[in-house]
Every structure is written in C-alpha cells, then in structure tokens.
Design a protein around this motif. Structure first.
Motif, short mmCIF file in Angstrom:
data_model
loop_
_atom_site.label_atom_id
_atom_site.label_comp_id
_atom_site.label_asym_id
_atom_site.label_seq_id
_atom_site.Cartn_x
_atom_site.Cartn_y
_atom_site.Cartn_z
N ASN A 5 0.67 -1.21 0.02
CA ASN A 5 -0.09 -0.08 0.06
C ASN A 5 0.91 1.28 -0.01
N VAL A 6 2.01 1.36 -0.17
CA VAL A 6 3.02 2.08 -0.05
C VAL A 6 3.95 2.50 -1.31
N THR A 7 3.83 3.60 -1.66
CA THR A 7 4.62 4.18 -3.18
C THR A 7 5.88 4.76 -2.60
N GLU A 8 7.02 3.77 -3.05
CA GLU A 8 8.37 4.15 -2.58
C GLU A 8 9.01 4.95 -3.62
N ARG A 9 9.67 5.99 -3.34
CA ARG A 9 10.36 6.80 -4.13
C ARG A 9 11.77 6.38 -4.24
N LEU A 10 12.25 6.04 -5.54
CA LEU A 10 13.87 5.49 -6.06
C LEU A 10 14.52 6.85 -6.23
#
Length: 238
Positions: free
Chosen positions: A72-77
């Motif tokens: 449920n999380v959007t990770e920033r690369l």
C-alpha cells in the motif's frame, strides 16, 4: 548521472561531508534505491534515512529516479546526481587558496593552490555552460615519466618550461579581436603509489607514499571566460 560534478555551495559541501549522507551518496551512485532499501545497508531506520535523503535532494546531490508500488506504499527511488563529487574552494570562499599571492614554481603548496584554482574555475565554467546550454572548450593531458635522476628531472623541467613558453609566445595574440584567453597549467609531481593492504593487526591501511622525486609546477596563462560562445566547437577543441 554525471561522471563528476563540483559542489560550490558551502551548505551542500557540509551536507555531503556528513558520514551517513556520504555513505548514502556512495550507495546511490551505484544505482537507484529507496529509503527502505538503504536502511538495511546503513543500519538506520527507514524514517531516518528518508530524512537524510530529503536533505541531499534539497541540495541537488540526489534526485528522483522513479517510483514503485510496494503493497500500500509508493516508494520513491532516488539516485545520486553524479558518480563522484569535488568540493570547490568556493565553498570556503573566505579562505580559498590564491596562487597569485606568491609564485614559486618549485613549491608543492603553490602547485596545490593552482590545483584548487583549477577546480574552482572549471567548476564555475561547467555551471555557466550548463545554464547556457553551451559546450565547453577544454583539453587535458595526463601522463607519467620516470626520471633516472634528479639531474634528468631538472633538465626535463627546463625543456618543458622553454617549450611551453615558446608555444605561448607563438600563439598568444593579446590584440586579437574576439580572442578568448585560456589558462595553461602544467604540473609535474611524484606519482602517488597505491595504498598498501590493511594492516592485519590494526586494520588500518598504510599511508600512500610518493615516489622519490621532487615536485614542481609552472603555470602561466590568462584567466578563463564563463562559457564557450561557439556551440559547434567540440569540448576538446582547445
């Protein structure tokens, strides 16, 4: 990602020198990663890593490479903006070296001041050329020579000085309309040997030792301009 970039801002320099942030920069120079991916590598909580990444991003040392969904999380690369960084003397503007204060061609410290000015000037030129979207006319020569003796080294320096001086006299035209001054720096110094393997007891690596020859560095030449006015001129034109 750039191969190398120059840090001119004092705050950005201080940020890059923080041990944790320096480690994060090294990790991100190897490839994009999220705060969660970096947390395990540096031994810090994800929230703490995220705080450091935002600080690095605010100073232009890292940038967003993409995003990905993980549950449920959007990770920033994030990724480093360069593979390596050089801190310009402009970051310590009040105490930056000034080779014009004294000139001693046989002084290692004068050579160091020349090198610092080279970093400062080329960094400024790159910044100006990037903003103007111009190509920058530069040239560099790197080589190594082994002298049989101090006498041979002195003879080499004498011929080098005479040769470069003759070329400057031949091509310099201070009255040329639209002429562009270029700075010339020629340096001769002992080759620094690779560091020895870490000491099996202390774990410390031995200090790098110079080869047994003296250090010199003639450096005549006028000052540079901020950008190349001719976009068709290749980067290695002069």
């Amino acid at each position: 990602m750039l191969d190398v970039t120059v840090i001119e801002d004092a705050e950005a320099a201080a940020v890059s020198l923080d041990p944790i942030r320096s480690r994060l920069l090294a990790e991100l120079a190897a490839g994009p990663a999220s705060a969660a991916m970096l947390a395990g590598k540096v031994g810090l909580p994800r929230q703490k890593v995220n705080y450091h990444l935002k600080t690095l991003e605010r100073h232009g040392l890292v940038e967003l490479a993409g995003e990905r969904r993980k549950g449920n999380v959007t990770e920033r690369l994030m990724r480093a903006t360069a593979a390596s960084y050089v801190i310009s003397p402009l970051a310590l503007a009040a105490v930056q070296p000034d080779p014009d204060r004294f000139r001693d061609q046989l002084s290692a410290r004068w050579l160091l001041a020349l090198g610092a000015r080279l970093v400062r000037d080329v960094g400024t030129l790159i910044t100006g050329a990037t903003k103007a979207r111009k190509r920058l006319a530069t040239y560099a020569l790197d080589g190594e020579v082994t002298f049989a003796s101090a006498v041979e080294r002195a003879a080499f320096i004498e011929e080098l000085t005479a040769g470069v001086g003759a070329l400057i006299s031949k091509y310099h035209d201070g009255d040329a309309t639209g002429g562009r001054p270029h700075r010339i720096v020629v340096a001769v110094h002992p080759t620094v040997r690779p560091q020895a393997a870490a000491d099996p007891v202390t774990g410390d690596g031995a200090a790098a030792l110079p080869a047994p020859h003296a250090m010199t560095g003639p450096g005549p030449g006028p000052g540079p301009e901020p950008v190349d006015e001719d976009p068709a001129r290749p980067e290695t034109a002069r």
